[in-house]
Design a protein around this motif. Sequence first.
Motif, PDB file in Angstrom:
ATOM      1  N   THR A  62       0.602  -1.575  -0.185  1.00 62.21           N
ATOM      2  CA  THR A  62       0.415   0.042  -0.070  1.00 62.21           C
ATOM      3  C   THR A  62       1.111   0.861  -0.179  1.00 62.21           C
ATOM      4  OG1 THR A  62      -0.418  -0.403   2.574  1.00 62.21           O
ATOM      5  CG2 THR A  62      -1.961  -1.337   1.126  1.00 62.21           C
ATOM      6  N   LYS A  63       1.887   1.206   0.556  1.00 61.45           N
ATOM      7  CA  LYS A  63       3.512   1.663   0.387  1.00 61.45           C
ATOM      8  C   LYS A  63       3.908   1.843  -0.052  1.00 61.45           C
ATOM      9  CE  LYS A  63       0.928   5.645   3.909  1.00 61.45           C
ATOM     10  NZ  LYS A  63       1.195   5.342   5.483  1.00 61.45           N
ATOM     11  N   GLY A  64       5.157   3.216  -0.608  1.00 60.90           N
ATOM     12  CA  GLY A  64       6.230   2.905  -1.012  1.00 60.90           C
ATOM     13  C   GLY A  64       6.416   2.580  -2.327  1.00 60.90           C
ATOM     14  N   HIS A  65       7.736   2.655  -2.469  1.00 59.42           N
ATOM     15  CA  HIS A  65       8.366   2.576  -4.742  1.00 59.42           C
ATOM     16  C   HIS A  65       7.306   1.525  -5.280  1.00 59.42           C
ATOM     17  CE1 HIS A  65      10.815   4.937  -3.485  1.00 59.42           C
ATOM     18  NE2 HIS A  65      11.968   3.954  -3.492  1.00 59.42           N
ATOM     19  N   LEU A  66       7.322   0.600  -4.686  1.00 59.44           N
ATOM     20  CA  LEU A  66       6.107  -0.933  -5.301  1.00 59.44           C
ATOM     21  C   LEU A  66       4.511  -0.805  -5.207  1.00 59.44           C
ATOM     22  CD1 LEU A  66       8.347  -4.054  -4.726  1.00 59.44           C
ATOM     23  CD2 LEU A  66       8.279  -2.670  -6.516  1.00 59.44           C
ATOM     24  N   ALA A  67       3.642   0.158  -3.897  1.00 62.55           N
ATOM     25  CA  ALA A  67       2.288   0.888  -3.996  1.00 62.55           C
ATOM     26  C   ALA A  67       2.174   0.213  -5.215  1.00 62.55           C
ATOM     27  CB  ALA A  67       2.604   2.064  -4.068  1.00 62.55           C
ATOM     28  N   GLY A  68       1.226  -0.614  -4.656  1.00 58.47           N
ATOM     29  CA  GLY A  68      -0.421  -0.949  -6.065  1.00 58.47           C
ATOM     30  C   GLY A  68       0.242  -2.674  -6.184  1.00 58.47           C
ATOM     31  N   THR A  69       1.385  -3.138  -5.636  1.00 61.11           N
ATOM     32  CA  THR A  69       1.648  -4.365  -6.605  1.00 61.11           C
ATOM     33  C   THR A  69       0.655  -5.828  -5.707  1.00 61.11           C
ATOM     34  OG1 THR A  69       4.049  -3.913  -7.113  1.00 61.11           O
ATOM     35  CG2 THR A  69       3.459  -6.059  -6.823  1.00 61.11           C
ATOM     36  N   THR A  70       0.242  -7.101  -6.135  1.00 58.93           N
ATOM     37  CA  THR A  70      -0.424  -7.716  -5.429  1.00 58.93           C
ATOM     38  C   THR A  70       0.391  -8.614  -5.645  1.00 58.93           C
ATOM     39  OG1 THR A  70      -1.975  -6.421  -5.933  1.00 58.93           O
ATOM     40  CG2 THR A  70      -2.921  -7.953  -4.921  1.00 58.93           C
ATOM     41  N   ILE A  71       0.214  -9.603  -4.590  1.00 58.87           N
ATOM     42  CA  ILE A  71       0.972 -10.804  -4.653  1.00 58.87           C
ATOM     43  C   ILE A  71       0.107 -11.627  -4.597  1.00 58.87           C
ATOM     44  CG2 ILE A  71       2.803 -12.818  -3.780  1.00 58.87           C
ATOM     45  CD1 ILE A  71       4.739 -10.027  -3.830  1.00 58.87           C
ATOM     46  N   PRO A  72      -0.232 -13.223  -4.566  1.00 59.43           N
ATOM     47  CA  PRO A  72      -1.638 -14.111  -4.472  1.00 59.43           C
ATOM     48  C   PRO A  72      -0.725 -14.700  -3.572  1.00 59.43           C
ATOM     49  CG  PRO A  72      -0.213 -14.783  -6.528  1.00 59.43           C
ATOM     50  CD  PRO A  72       0.132 -13.841  -6.633  1.00 59.43           C
ATOM     51  N   LEU A  73      -1.176 -15.192  -2.254  1.00 60.41           N
ATOM     52  CA  LEU A  73      -0.364 -15.836  -1.000  1.00 60.41           C
ATOM     53  C   LEU A  73      -0.083 -17.453  -1.307  1.00 60.41           C
ATOM     54  CD1 LEU A  73      -2.220 -14.087   2.171  1.00 60.41           C
ATOM     55  CD2 LEU A  73       0.235 -13.796   1.105  1.00 60.41           C
ATOM     56  N   GLY A  74       0.592 -17.703  -1.520  1.00 62.43           N
ATOM     57  CA  GLY A  74       0.519 -19.009  -1.289  1.00 62.43           C
ATOM     58  C   GLY A  74       0.608 -19.978  -0.219  1.00 62.43           C
ATOM     59  N   PRO A  75       1.130 -21.600  -0.096  1.00 65.70           N
ATOM     60  CA  PRO A  75       1.288 -22.050   1.131  1.00 65.70           C
ATOM     61  C   PRO A  75       2.698 -22.171   1.509  1.00 65.70           C
ATOM     62  CG  PRO A  75       0.730 -23.272  -0.236  1.00 65.70           C
ATOM     63  CD  PRO A  75       0.438 -22.539  -1.546  1.00 65.70           C
ATOM     64  N   GLU A  76       3.617 -21.263   0.471  1.00 67.34           N
ATOM     65  CA  GLU A  76       4.661 -21.549   1.189  1.00 67.34           C
ATOM     66  C   GLU A  76       5.495 -20.493   1.205  1.00 67.34           C
ATOM     67  OE1 GLU A  76       7.750 -23.384   0.136  1.00 67.34           O
ATOM     68  OE2 GLU A  76       6.671 -24.742   0.231  1.00 67.34           O
ATOM     69  N   GLY A  77       4.122 -19.051   1.243  1.00 69.15           N
ATOM     70  CA  GLY A  77       4.759 -18.459   2.759  1.00 69.15           C
ATOM     71  C   GLY A  77       5.475 -16.719   1.363  1.00 69.15           C
ATOM     72  N   ILE A  78       5.638 -15.885   2.004  1.00 67.98           N
ATOM     73  CA  ILE A  78       6.514 -14.865   0.818  1.00 67.98           C
ATOM     74  C   ILE A  78       7.487 -14.058   1.816  1.00 67.98           C
ATOM     75  CG2 ILE A  78       6.195 -12.754   0.279  1.00 67.98           C
ATOM     76  CD1 ILE A  78       3.094 -13.670  -0.585  1.00 67.98           C
ATOM     77  N   THR A  79       8.584 -14.777   1.266  1.00 68.44           N
ATOM     78  CA  THR A  79       9.286 -14.117   1.612  1.00 68.44           C
ATOM     79  C   THR A  79      10.200 -12.376   0.979  1.00 68.44           C
ATOM     80  OG1 THR A  79      11.229 -14.784  -0.161  1.00 68.44           O
ATOM     81  CG2 THR A  79      10.926 -16.481   1.808  1.00 68.44           C
ATOM     82  N   ILE A  80      10.282 -12.044   2.000  1.00 69.51           N
ATOM     83  CA  ILE A  80      10.525  -9.741   1.371  1.00 69.51           C
ATOM     84  C   ILE A  80      12.332  -9.263   2.054  1.00 69.51           C
ATOM     85  CG2 ILE A  80       9.724  -7.934   2.222  1.00 69.51           C
ATOM     86  CD1 ILE A  80       7.421  -9.364   3.436  1.00 69.51           C
ATOM     87  N   GLY A  81      12.260  -8.646   1.400  1.00 66.46           N
ATOM     88  CA  GLY A  81      13.716  -7.977   1.246  1.00 66.46           C
ATOM     89  C   GLY A  81      14.327  -7.743   0.254  1.00 66.46           C
ATOM     90  N   ARG A  82      15.522  -7.251   0.365  1.00 71.09           N
ATOM     91  CA  ARG A  82      16.109  -6.490  -0.751  1.00 71.09           C
ATOM     92  C   ARG A  82      16.767  -7.639  -2.166  1.00 71.09           C
ATOM     93  NH1 ARG A  82      19.617  -1.755   0.423  1.00 71.09           N
ATOM     94  NH2 ARG A  82      21.246  -2.816   1.298  1.00 71.09           N
ATOM     95  N   ALA A  83      17.093  -9.319  -1.326  1.00 70.37           N
ATOM     96  CA  ALA A  83      17.936 -10.316  -2.050  1.00 70.37           C
ATOM     97  C   ALA A  83      16.804 -10.088  -3.232  1.00 70.37           C
ATOM     98  CB  ALA A  83      18.034 -11.571  -1.559  1.00 70.37           C
ATOM     99  N   PRO A  84      17.801 -10.892  -4.168  1.00 72.90           N
ATOM    100  CA  PRO A  84      16.663 -10.725  -5.468  1.00 72.90           C
ATOM    101  C   PRO A  84      15.805 -12.661  -5.688  1.00 72.90           C
ATOM    102  CG  PRO A  84      19.226 -11.306  -6.030  1.00 72.90           C
ATOM    103  CD  PRO A  84      19.122 -11.119  -4.796  1.00 72.90           C
ATOM    104  N   ASP A  85      16.260 -13.027  -5.185  1.00 73.26           N
ATOM    105  CA  ASP A  85      15.344 -14.610  -4.894  1.00 73.26           C
ATOM    106  C   ASP A  85      14.425 -14.633  -3.829  1.00 73.26           C
ATOM    107  OD1 ASP A  85      17.039 -14.324  -1.831  1.00 73.26           O
ATOM    108  OD2 ASP A  85      17.682 -16.476  -3.021  1.00 73.26           O
ATOM    109  N   SER A  86      13.970 -13.441  -3.297  1.00 71.81           N
ATOM    110  CA  SER A  86      12.868 -12.748  -2.352  1.00 71.81           C
ATOM    111  C   SER A  86      11.381 -12.741  -3.317  1.00 71.81           C
ATOM    112  CB  SER A  86      13.024 -11.708  -1.610  1.00 71.81           C
ATOM    113  OG  SER A  86      14.095 -11.493  -1.211  1.00 71.81           O
ATOM    114  N   THR A  87      10.260 -13.047  -2.397  1.00 67.73           N
ATOM    115  CA  THR A  87       9.815 -13.291  -3.363  1.00 67.73           C
ATOM    116  C   THR A  87       8.574 -11.421  -4.331  1.00 67.73           C
ATOM    117  OG1 THR A  87       8.865 -14.854  -2.158  1.00 67.73           O
ATOM    118  CG2 THR A  87       6.858 -14.447  -3.757  1.00 67.73           C
ATOM    119  N   LEU A  88       8.766 -11.309  -1.976  1.00 63.81           N
ATOM    120  CA  LEU A  88       8.453  -9.614  -2.384  1.00 63.81           C
ATOM    121  C   LEU A  88      10.336  -8.737  -2.900  1.00 63.81           C
ATOM    122  CD1 LEU A  88       7.124  -7.536  -3.346  1.00 63.81           C
ATOM    123  CD2 LEU A  88       6.584  -7.292  -1.072  1.00 63.81           C
ATOM    124  N   VAL A  89      10.899  -8.225  -4.013  1.00 62.08           N
ATOM    125  CA  VAL A  89      12.019  -7.825  -3.297  1.00 62.08           C
ATOM    126  C   VAL A  89      12.064  -6.061  -3.687  1.00 62.08           C
ATOM    127  CG1 VAL A  89      13.794  -7.670  -5.117  1.00 62.08           C
ATOM    128  CG2 VAL A  89      12.908  -9.069  -5.379  1.00 62.08           C
TER     129      VAL A  89
END
Lengths: 493, 180
Positions: free
Chosen positions: B92-119
């Motif tokens: 909802t806020k920040g450079h990526l505002a508006g981005t939507t990610i579907p939630l799966g059973p695996e969970g979501i990793t967040i960070g600057r690492a390029p292999d995060s789900t949300l980079v």
Amino acid sequence: MTLPPLRRPRSADLTATFAGFPLPSGLELPPYRRRELFLLGYAGILATAALAALTLARDGTIGFQVFTYGLGFFSLWALAHLAVRRFAPAADPVLLPVVAALNGIGLVMIYRLDLAKADAARRAGREVPTGAAQTQLVWTLLAVVVFILVLAVVRDHRSLARYAYTAGLVGLVFLVLPIAPGIGATINGARLWLQVGPFSFQPSEVSKIILMIFFAAYLVNKRDVLSVASRSFLGMKIPRARDLGPVLVAWAASLGVLVVQKDLGSSLLFFGMFLVILYVATQQASWVAIGLALFMLGAVVAHSLFGHVQIRVDGWLHAFDGENPSNTSYQLVQGLYGFAAGGITGTGIGQGSPQRVPFANTDFIMASLGEELGLTGVMAILLLYALVAARGIRAALGAKDPFGKLLATGLSATLALQVFVQVGGVMRLIPLTGLTLPFVSYGGSSIVANAAIIALLLRISDAARRLEEPVPDAPLFDPSAVSESPTQVVKTT
Amino acid sequence: MDPTEPSELVLLLVKIGFLALLWGFVLVAVRAVRLDMFGPTQRQRRRQPVAARAPAPAGRPPARVRPPRQDPRPPPPAPPAADATPTRLVVTKGHLAGTTIPLGPEGITIGRAPDSTLVLEDDFASGRHARLVPHDGQWFVEDLGSTNGTFLNRTKVTSPMPVPLGAPVRIGKTVLELHR
């Protein structure tokens, strides 16, 4: 409490990682493409109906060739649809059909003006001029080819960000090209065209895309500096001069070139475009204030320095005064009479006389449409443009990378601004400037460049809607796997 | 004058017909946009199964069949029977505002690492900053030892905390929310 252990995302065991994941929407046959095909079919029917109404009004019958043309038009855009299916399966389903519909309406209107011109020539005993519609059809074909090429070549819009400064340079060179002797040509008082043999091309249309790529890529890197490192002044944040440098240089250069080339519309477009993208990137209202102040200054200076600007402003403010209606504002006034003749529902296609307006098929095609389709039709067409811009902004909202966000915002804002400047000029809301109505007006470079813009928007929207394809990582280091193998020379690059 | 000239009435009908066709196109396009943004409306949802079971013998109305979702987003992994289950993560806020990610059973990793789900491209985010994981039907946010911390409702996340629907999770300049 304990949560399940942290697993490395996208490890070598991709199948397990993605087994429970919902299928990426881009990989199943998405409903969007079917919806797009349906809408495209509707657009084809719309164009065919327009042509049928025209031939009925002119000849009293609807010939078989109407359907041939309709089918040809549909297959042309169906090619673009197939390319989207192949290269951007998750992309927005609305953009392409809306563009095709606008293009179809434009083609019919251009053909209709051709017929009127041919009639007038026949009555006067002159030679019948060659039609603009055929040329425009060829340009449309070329636009579809360029559309497919852009989709096929630009597989990932983020790769464009690598060419930031190259793009800036190329964009400026494209702007300057028409001034170069030999290949530049002056048409209708503006030196905007490249003339090679019988083909003329307006490079500023291309450079607006290339410069937008430069600005998006540059601002992605610099926006934090631009919005944080600044001094406060009168409650607004004034950025440091050195952060602004490249932006201002590009801005001033493009405006300077445009002033030299006497192209008012494009200067306005470029100015607005940069302002929008700067504001979106930094989220600082001060940029809008600075931009508007610069704009006022530029407008006043341009008005006092250049005769052609004075004529335009005079024709706008005093359109119906003195000698103007039959002189400098003739075109504008005739266009307004066209709108008035159209009224609410218009005269019907082929039953008005839009050919009275000079340049009825390029700058004043909106007046032609207003006369024959009326307020109802013009509102529908403006809504179609609003849809294009809104879908572009939607792609920007969904984009997962800042560059894609900025590029999509900038490109859709460019389209919207161009429509505003164009239609506003024709409707006498703002001074008249020479711009084309995207996809509708007669003009090759315009439709080709705008098709490229749509292709880029579709590319960004595809990336936004598709879950990222898994990138296989290098397998985790397993000591037992290498303990048996002989020593090797490993090249590092 | 011209004998082949069609009558005024025909021309009027053609004119009105074309304008109706034009507006029809606008409405169909807007409907496609609508489907894209909100999914099918209640009415469309109700209408679709009727069309699907039209050939079936009419008798006792069959059990309500959930129509295939036309929503372009992937369908939620868990059946949305329990309405409190979030199905997507919205920035909802920040450079990526508006981005939507579907939630799966695996969970979501967040960070600057390029292999995060949300980079995140945020100077205040760590490489592996935080993750969101489902546990016992609830979503938890867990800080992965980030430098600048993860905040749920202004509370610093030190141990895994359950994330209610719509509660802001702040990481650097980015704010995330779970939506249904």
